[in-house]
Motif scaffolding. Sequence first.
Motif, PDB file in Angstrom:
ATOM      1  N   GLU A   1      -6.875   5.949  -1.690  1.00 50.40           N
ATOM      2  CA  GLU A   1      -7.183   5.189  -0.366  1.00 50.40           C
ATOM      3  C   GLU A   1      -8.727   4.542  -0.660  1.00 50.40           C
ATOM      4  O   GLU A   1      -8.815   3.604  -0.489  1.00 50.40           O
ATOM      5  CB  GLU A   1      -7.293   6.015   0.692  1.00 50.40           C
ATOM      6  CG  GLU A   1      -6.079   6.589   1.282  1.00 50.40           C
ATOM      7  CD  GLU A   1      -6.092   7.634   2.512  1.00 50.40           C
ATOM      8  OE1 GLU A   1      -5.277   7.486   3.367  1.00 50.40           O
ATOM      9  OE2 GLU A   1      -7.179   8.254   2.182  1.00 50.40           O
TER      10      GLU A   1
ATOM     11  N   ASP B   1       2.677   1.650  -3.203  1.00 54.29           N
ATOM     12  CA  ASP B   1       1.457   2.317  -4.344  1.00 54.29           C
ATOM     13  C   ASP B   1       1.351   3.715  -4.287  1.00 54.29           C
ATOM     14  O   ASP B   1       1.032   4.421  -5.171  1.00 54.29           O
ATOM     15  CB  ASP B   1       0.238   1.606  -4.077  1.00 54.29           C
ATOM     16  CG  ASP B   1      -0.892   1.875  -5.144  1.00 54.29           C
ATOM     17  OD1 ASP B   1      -0.898   1.792  -6.455  1.00 54.29           O
ATOM     18  OD2 ASP B   1      -1.965   2.303  -4.872  1.00 54.29           O
TER      19      ASP B   1
ATOM     20  N   TRP C   1      -8.336   1.483  -2.642  1.00 53.14           N
ATOM     21  CA  TRP C   1      -7.741   0.329  -1.720  1.00 53.14           C
ATOM     22  C   TRP C   1      -9.053  -0.043  -0.867  1.00 53.14           C
ATOM     23  O   TRP C   1      -9.279  -1.473  -0.799  1.00 53.14           O
ATOM     24  CB  TRP C   1      -6.790   0.643  -0.985  1.00 53.14           C
ATOM     25  CG  TRP C   1      -5.429   0.560  -1.502  1.00 53.14           C
ATOM     26  CD1 TRP C   1      -4.725   1.525  -2.474  1.00 53.14           C
ATOM     27  CD2 TRP C   1      -4.362  -0.666  -1.625  1.00 53.14           C
ATOM     28  NE1 TRP C   1      -3.604   0.925  -2.844  1.00 53.14           N
ATOM     29  CE2 TRP C   1      -3.375  -0.360  -2.394  1.00 53.14           C
ATOM     30  CE3 TRP C   1      -4.727  -1.861  -0.790  1.00 53.14           C
ATOM     31  CZ2 TRP C   1      -2.312  -1.302  -2.388  1.00 53.14           C
ATOM     32  CZ3 TRP C   1      -3.662  -2.731  -0.957  1.00 53.14           C
ATOM     33  CH2 TRP C   1      -2.558  -2.291  -1.635  1.00 53.14           C
TER      34      TRP C   1
ATOM     35  N   LEU D   1       0.770  -1.148  -0.187  1.00 46.10           N
ATOM     36  CA  LEU D   1       0.124  -0.047   0.039  1.00 46.10           C
ATOM     37  C   LEU D   1       0.943   1.080  -0.072  1.00 46.10           C
ATOM     38  O   LEU D   1       0.682   2.160  -0.721  1.00 46.10           O
ATOM     39  CB  LEU D   1      -0.987   0.003   1.086  1.00 46.10           C
ATOM     40  CG  LEU D   1      -1.882   1.243   1.357  1.00 46.10           C
ATOM     41  CD1 LEU D   1      -2.927   1.009   0.469  1.00 46.10           C
ATOM     42  CD2 LEU D   1      -2.279   1.323   2.866  1.00 46.10           C
TER      43      LEU D   1
END
Length: 171
Positions: free
Chosen positions: A136, A44, A139, A41
């Motif tokens: 975010e 990314d 995700w 994360l």
Amino acid sequence: MSEDLLSFASPAIDETARRLPGTDTSAMALVLLLTRVASGLTYDLESTVHRPAGWSWSAWRLLFTLWISGPVESRRAAELSGMSRAAVSSLANTLVGAGLLERAAGEGDGRSVVLSLSERGSAAVAETFRAHNAREAQWAGLLDPAELATLTTLLGRLADAAHAADWIKRR
């Protein structure tokens, strides 16, 4: 995120349990998956949002911390951002040079330094946060709303328990 990053977890757990009977594989799975997902994360977000904005993940952590907290002593900025004082000091030099951060002498102690965002820095963080938050949301969208709420609750419980534990080493 690289498939290998996450697909390695299952064979790693199985092989460790084979080699070291008695291994707490539930704890291992939690930590291995949590750190691997967090690393993926972070990579990314850094590569799609923060590098294009012109800064590193560490710079983002410090800038966002100051955006939320307002001006604070560099020692406190280090605590809030989860960075070392040396890292904050070094990073502050770069960010001051880029016009994103301002540094002032602290009151009371001539050695303390107060860090704050410049007007330009505050605007840059606000603008970049929009792209950050959109990523975010992508995700978070990998989970359904109930799963997201459960995971968020559980991570909050883990964070609270870790904060209260006296055996956990902190910066």
